[in-house]
Design a protein around this motif. Structure first.
Motif, PDB file in Angstrom:
ATOM      1  N   PRO A   1      13.623  84.517  98.488  1.00 54.68           N
ATOM      2  CA  PRO A   1      13.629  85.724  97.642  1.00 54.68           C
ATOM      3  C   PRO A   1      12.894  86.904  98.270  1.00 54.68           C
ATOM      4  N   GLU A   2      11.817  86.632  99.013  1.00 63.06           N
ATOM      5  CA  GLU A   2      11.102  87.721  99.683  1.00 63.06           C
ATOM      6  C   GLU A   2      11.972  88.362 100.756  1.00 63.06           C
ATOM      7  N   TYR A   3      12.725  87.531 101.475  1.00 62.53           N
ATOM      8  CA  TYR A   3      13.651  88.074 102.474  1.00 62.53           C
ATOM      9  C   TYR A   3      14.737  88.916 101.805  1.00 62.53           C
ATOM     10  N   ILE A   4      15.235  88.442 100.667  1.00 56.82           N
ATOM     11  CA  ILE A   4      16.283  89.183  99.953  1.00 56.82           C
ATOM     12  C   ILE A   4      15.760  90.548  99.509  1.00 56.82           C
ATOM     13  N   CYS A   5      14.564  90.562  98.928  1.00 60.45           N
ATOM     14  CA  CYS A   5      13.963  91.829  98.483  1.00 60.45           C
ATOM     15  C   CYS A   5      13.772  92.787  99.654  1.00 60.45           C
ATOM     16  N   THR A   6      13.280  92.247 100.749  1.00 56.86           N
ATOM     17  CA  THR A   6      13.019  93.085 101.920  1.00 56.86           C
ATOM     18  C   THR A   6      14.300  93.684 102.476  1.00 56.86           C
ATOM     19  N   PHE A   7      15.338  92.870 102.591  1.00 59.08           N
ATOM     20  CA  PHE A   7      16.593  93.377 103.149  1.00 59.08           C
ATOM     21  C   PHE A   7      17.262  94.375 102.202  1.00 59.08           C
ATOM     22  N   LEU A   8      17.091  94.187 100.903  1.00 58.41           N
ATOM     23  CA  LEU A   8      17.650  95.157  99.959  1.00 58.41           C
ATOM     24  C   LEU A   8      16.956  96.509 100.094  1.00 58.41           C
ATOM     25  N   VAL A   9      15.620  96.484 100.125  1.00 62.16           N
ATOM     26  CA  VAL A   9      14.865  97.735 100.212  1.00 62.16           C
ATOM     27  C   VAL A   9      15.057  98.393 101.579  1.00 62.16           C
TER      28      VAL A   9
ATOM     29  N   ARG B   1       6.029  84.474  88.756  1.00 59.21           N
ATOM     30  CA  ARG B   1       4.965  83.711  89.405  1.00 59.21           C
ATOM     31  C   ARG B   1       3.683  83.760  88.578  1.00 59.21           C
ATOM     32  N   MET B   2       3.351  84.943  88.073  1.00 55.69           N
ATOM     33  CA  MET B   2       2.151  85.073  87.244  1.00 55.69           C
ATOM     34  C   MET B   2       2.296  84.298  85.939  1.00 55.69           C
ATOM     35  N   ARG B   3       3.499  84.290  85.396  1.00 60.67           N
ATOM     36  CA  ARG B   3       3.737  83.572  84.145  1.00 60.67           C
ATOM     37  C   ARG B   3       3.582  82.065  84.342  1.00 60.67           C
ATOM     38  N   SER B   4       4.089  81.566  85.469  1.00 59.36           N
ATOM     39  CA  SER B   4       3.964  80.130  85.740  1.00 59.36           C
ATOM     40  C   SER B   4       2.507  79.739  85.965  1.00 59.36           C
ATOM     41  N   LYS B   5       1.741  80.611  86.637  1.00 62.96           N
ATOM     42  CA  LYS B   5       0.317  80.332  86.829  1.00 62.96           C
ATOM     43  C   LYS B   5      -0.421  80.325  85.500  1.00 62.96           C
TER      44      LYS B   5
ATOM     45  N   PHE C   1      16.235 100.130  94.581  1.00 63.91           N
ATOM     46  CA  PHE C   1      15.603  99.829  93.299  1.00 63.91           C
ATOM     47  C   PHE C   1      15.987  98.440  92.785  1.00 63.91           C
ATOM     48  N   SER C   2      17.111  97.917  93.237  1.00 65.01           N
ATOM     49  CA  SER C   2      17.442  96.527  92.911  1.00 65.01           C
ATOM     50  C   SER C   2      16.461  95.581  93.594  1.00 65.01           C
ATOM     51  N   GLY C   3      16.174  95.869  94.868  1.00 64.33           N
ATOM     52  CA  GLY C   3      15.200  95.047  95.588  1.00 64.33           C
ATOM     53  C   GLY C   3      13.817  95.123  94.975  1.00 64.33           C
ATOM     54  N   LEU C   4      13.405  96.331  94.594  1.00 61.73           N
ATOM     55  CA  LEU C   4      12.087  96.491  93.974  1.00 61.73           C
ATOM     56  C   LEU C   4      12.021  95.797  92.615  1.00 61.73           C
ATOM     57  N   SER C   5      13.082  95.938  91.836  1.00 63.03           N
ATOM     58  CA  SER C   5      13.109  95.299  90.516  1.00 63.03           C
ATOM     59  C   SER C   5      13.069  93.780  90.648  1.00 63.03           C
ATOM     60  N   TYR C   6      13.807  93.266  91.618  1.00 63.98           N
ATOM     61  CA  TYR C   6      13.808  91.817  91.844  1.00 63.98           C
ATOM     62  C   TYR C   6      12.428  91.337  92.279  1.00 63.98           C
ATOM     63  N   GLN C   7      11.766  92.141  93.103  1.00 63.65           N
ATOM     64  CA  GLN C   7      10.422  91.785  93.554  1.00 63.65           C
ATOM     65  C   GLN C   7       9.432  91.777  92.391  1.00 63.65           C
TER      66      GLN C   7
ATOM     67  N   TYR D   1      10.194  91.256  89.283  1.00 67.23           N
ATOM     68  CA  TYR D   1      10.545  90.100  88.450  1.00 67.23           C
ATOM     69  C   TYR D   1       9.973  88.806  89.031  1.00 67.23           C
ATOM     70  N   LEU D   2      10.059  88.654  90.349  1.00 74.50           N
ATOM     71  CA  LEU D   2       9.525  87.445  90.984  1.00 74.50           C
ATOM     72  C   LEU D   2       8.018  87.338  90.793  1.00 74.50           C
ATOM     73  N   LYS D   3       7.319  88.466  90.924  1.00 76.95           N
ATOM     74  CA  LYS D   3       5.868  88.445  90.728  1.00 76.95           C
ATOM     75  C   LYS D   3       5.520  88.147  89.276  1.00 76.95           C
ATOM     76  N   TRP D   4       6.294  88.704  88.354  1.00 76.75           N
ATOM     77  CA  TRP D   4       6.052  88.434  86.929  1.00 76.75           C
ATOM     78  C   TRP D   4       6.271  86.956  86.626  1.00 76.75           C
TER      79      TRP D   4
END
Length: 212
Positions: free
Chosen positions: A19-27, A203-207, A190-196, A198-201
């Motif tokens: 997912p980090e690679y996907i976000c990076t390539f989108l942005v 991750r924080m929710r699971s923690k 902005f799709s890449g940023l939004s996805y990023q 969401y992933l952080k949210w």
């Protein structure tokens, strides 16, 4: 962003998730596509001596060194967790100052002496330079705090997004309408940023669930 991930993986063995690679390539892909779509033949014709190979080579070197620097900062932070943001900032600026002093005043006809004479003749310019340096020093605090707490990839994402937004806003304010390709690039970024986000949210929710 891509050079940071490449250098981190190749030089220091840092592992990134898919997912980090996907976000990076989108942005990064969106920003690159926007820049390429924005460059017109009129812009190129204004250049006195256009040299695309040299320009691309310099850009590649800049990205490579920038990626290596950011990956090294991540490595220092992970190997020495007690190293503060200001210690990294001190080291970077100390060595940068030494290199610049040698380059600017290392020989009789170095450019530093001419710069000093210019500031003596134009004190208002010296004041502007001082204010510029102070603003840069204040801004560096936020940069190195971001790197030490969230990593260099997050920092490059922030800086890339800031530059991209400023380009888009300036284009709109100056009355230059964006083409369909450029709007597509905006959607990519902005799709890449939004996805990023969401992933952080997530991750924080699971923690948070594990803690509770």
């Amino acid at each position: 962003m891509i050079p940071v991930m490449l250098m981190g993986t190749l030089v220091y063995g840092i592992k990134y998730t898919i997912p980090e690679y996907i976000c990076t390539f989108l942005v990064a892909g969106g920003v690159s596509a926007f820049a390429l779509a924005k460059t017109s033949s009129k812009t190129i014709s204004k250049l006195a001596h256009p040299n695309a190979p040299l320009g691309y080579s310099l850009c590649f070197l800049n990205l490579a060194f920038d990626g290596f620097t950011n990956a090294t900062q991540d490595s220092i932070t992970s190997r020495y967790p007690k190293t503060s943001a200001w210690e990294i900032m001190l080291g970077m600026n100390l060595w940068g100052s030494i290199y610049n002093l040698v380059y600017m005043f290392g020989w009789a006809h170095a450019t530093g002496f001419e710069a000093v004479r210019f500031c003596q003749e134009h004190p208002e310019a010296a004041w502007d330079i001082l204010m510029y340096c102070l603003c840069g020093a204040v801004g560096q605090n936020f940069i190195f705090l971001t790197i030490s707490r969230f990593g260099s990839l997050a920092n490059t994402t922030i800086t890339t997004t800031r530059k991209f937004i400023s380009i888009v806003v300036s284009s709109l304010l100056s009355g230059n309408p964006l083409s369909a390709k450029q709007w597509g690039s905006v959607v990519m970024v902005f799709s890449g940023l939004s996805y990023q986000i969401y992933l952080k949210w997530r991750r924080m929710r699971s923690k948070h669930k594990k803690v509770t």
